[in-house]
Design a protein around this motif. Structure first.
Motif, PDB file in Angstrom:
ATOM      1  N   GLU A   1       0.842  -1.194   0.000  1.00  0.00           N
ATOM      2  CA  GLU A   1       0.000   0.000   0.000  1.00  0.00           C
ATOM      3  C   GLU A   1       0.877   1.244   0.000  1.00  0.00           C
ATOM      4  OE1 GLU A   1      -3.656  -0.220   2.593  1.00  0.00           O
ATOM      5  OE2 GLU A   1      -2.476  -1.813   3.521  1.00  0.00           O
TER       6      GLU A   1
ATOM      7  N   GLY B   1      -1.941  -0.177  -5.811  1.00  0.00           N
ATOM      8  CA  GLY B   1      -2.349   0.877  -6.729  1.00  0.00           C
ATOM      9  C   GLY B   1      -3.543   1.638  -6.201  1.00  0.00           C
ATOM     10  N   SER B   2      -4.542   1.853  -7.042  1.00  0.00           N
ATOM     11  CA  SER B   2      -5.744   2.580  -6.629  1.00  0.00           C
ATOM     12  C   SER B   2      -6.818   1.652  -6.077  1.00  0.00           C
ATOM     13  CB  SER B   2      -6.304   3.367  -7.824  1.00  0.00           C
ATOM     14  OG  SER B   2      -6.655   2.487  -8.878  1.00  0.00           O
ATOM     15  N   ARG B   3      -6.535   0.368  -6.032  1.00  0.00           N
ATOM     16  CA  ARG B   3      -7.531  -0.604  -5.595  1.00  0.00           C
ATOM     17  C   ARG B   3      -7.604  -0.701  -4.074  1.00  0.00           C
ATOM     18  NH1 ARG B   3      -5.215  -5.845  -8.456  1.00  0.00           N
ATOM     19  NH2 ARG B   3      -3.346  -4.919  -7.529  1.00  0.00           N
TER      20      ARG B   3
END
Length: 276
Positions: free
Chosen positions: A191, A222-224
């Protein structure tokens, strides 16, 4: 590794077909007994709250509650006989009067793991209470099975690794599945700007020394959401299952799932073995 007992809690209408298939498949695979548990509130636990009740009214309520208890036990037994009795697996049907949470926790403590549905919408208080008890009050793992999941799983085991006690206990709980898996992946989700996790290769080395061939890697979040990253990795595996620690906290004397645990339980499309 030998398993002794798998616990399958049900309400009066049974449980999901996916849970039944998973429990029966694993009971056959590991030559384990399958205990079908029906927790049922006793008649006196169904009484409405009141400071004063006349003896006549009290007895009428008890009689009504007793009739309902008998009906629910009968319905659960009928379901059990239809759903699992002709499976060729050693089945023990057990209907216990008492609060759902303590009853599930009590029987889960003397089972290798408990098979329960993932969180569906609309949510049932019965299943929510059963999951909380199995995960946070039994000291044993829970196998969460989403509706529609294949009974053929565990060929690939994806372990979500984090350097803490929950993940470590999940690894230990998964060892029966590791012995039969064709592929084992140990992954850590990165993260943001987190530093390299030195415990990841150490756990991979420990598992290798224990006789398991393990691949280990870090996955960029990532953005997840972290839960989404874990599920994507596990779902891409052939006949996969996910193993992870379960996280939660107490709120007004009730357990509440942490963010990643909640996400996985709501969105999983494959079985997930969780351990607190």
């Amino acid at each position: 590794m030998k398993l002794v007992r798998i616990l399958l809690p049900i309400d009066q209408g049974g449980t999901s077909p996916a849970c039944v298939k998973a429990a029966l498949t694993l009971a056959k695979q590991f030559s384990a007994e399958l205990e079908v548990l029906h927790p049922c509130l006793a008649a006196w636990q169904r009484l409405p709250y009141a400071t004063e009740l006349s003896p006549y009214y009290f007895q009428e309520l008890i009689n009504t509650g007793s009739e309902q208890v008998a009906f629910e036990k009968g319905e659960a037994k009928i379901w059990c006989d239809k759903a699992v009795k002709s499976s060729g697996v050693a089945i023990e049907f057990c209907s216990i009067e008492g609060l759902i949470g303590p009853t599930v926790a009590m029987r889960a403590r003397v089972s290798d793991f408990t098979v329960l549905p993932t969180i569906e919408a609309p949510q049932s208080s019965f299943w929510a209470t059963a999951r909380d008890a199995a995960l946070f009050d039994s000291g044993r793992p829970m196998l969460a099975v989403p509706e529609g999941a294949s009974a053929a799983f565990g060929e690939t085991v994806v372990i979500a690794w984090k350097d803490n006690g929950e993940a470590t206990r999940a690894v230990s709980a998964a060892k029966p599945f590791l012995t039969t898996a064709k592929r084992v992946r140990l992954i850590a989700v990165k993260e943001g700007d987190e530093e390299e996790d030195q415990s990841l290769p150490s756990m991979a080395d420990y598992l290798a020394r224990s006789g398991f061939e393990v691949e280990h890697s870090r996955v960029d979040c990532g953005s997840r959401d972290v839960g989404a990253a874990l599920l994507e990795e596990a779902s891409s595996a052939k006949k996969g299952m996910l193993v992870m620690g379960a996280y939660g906290h107490r709120r007004w004397k009730e357990w509440a799932f942490g963010g990643v645990t909640q996400y996985v339980l709501r969105h999983a499309t494959l079985p997930v073995l969780m351990m607190h």
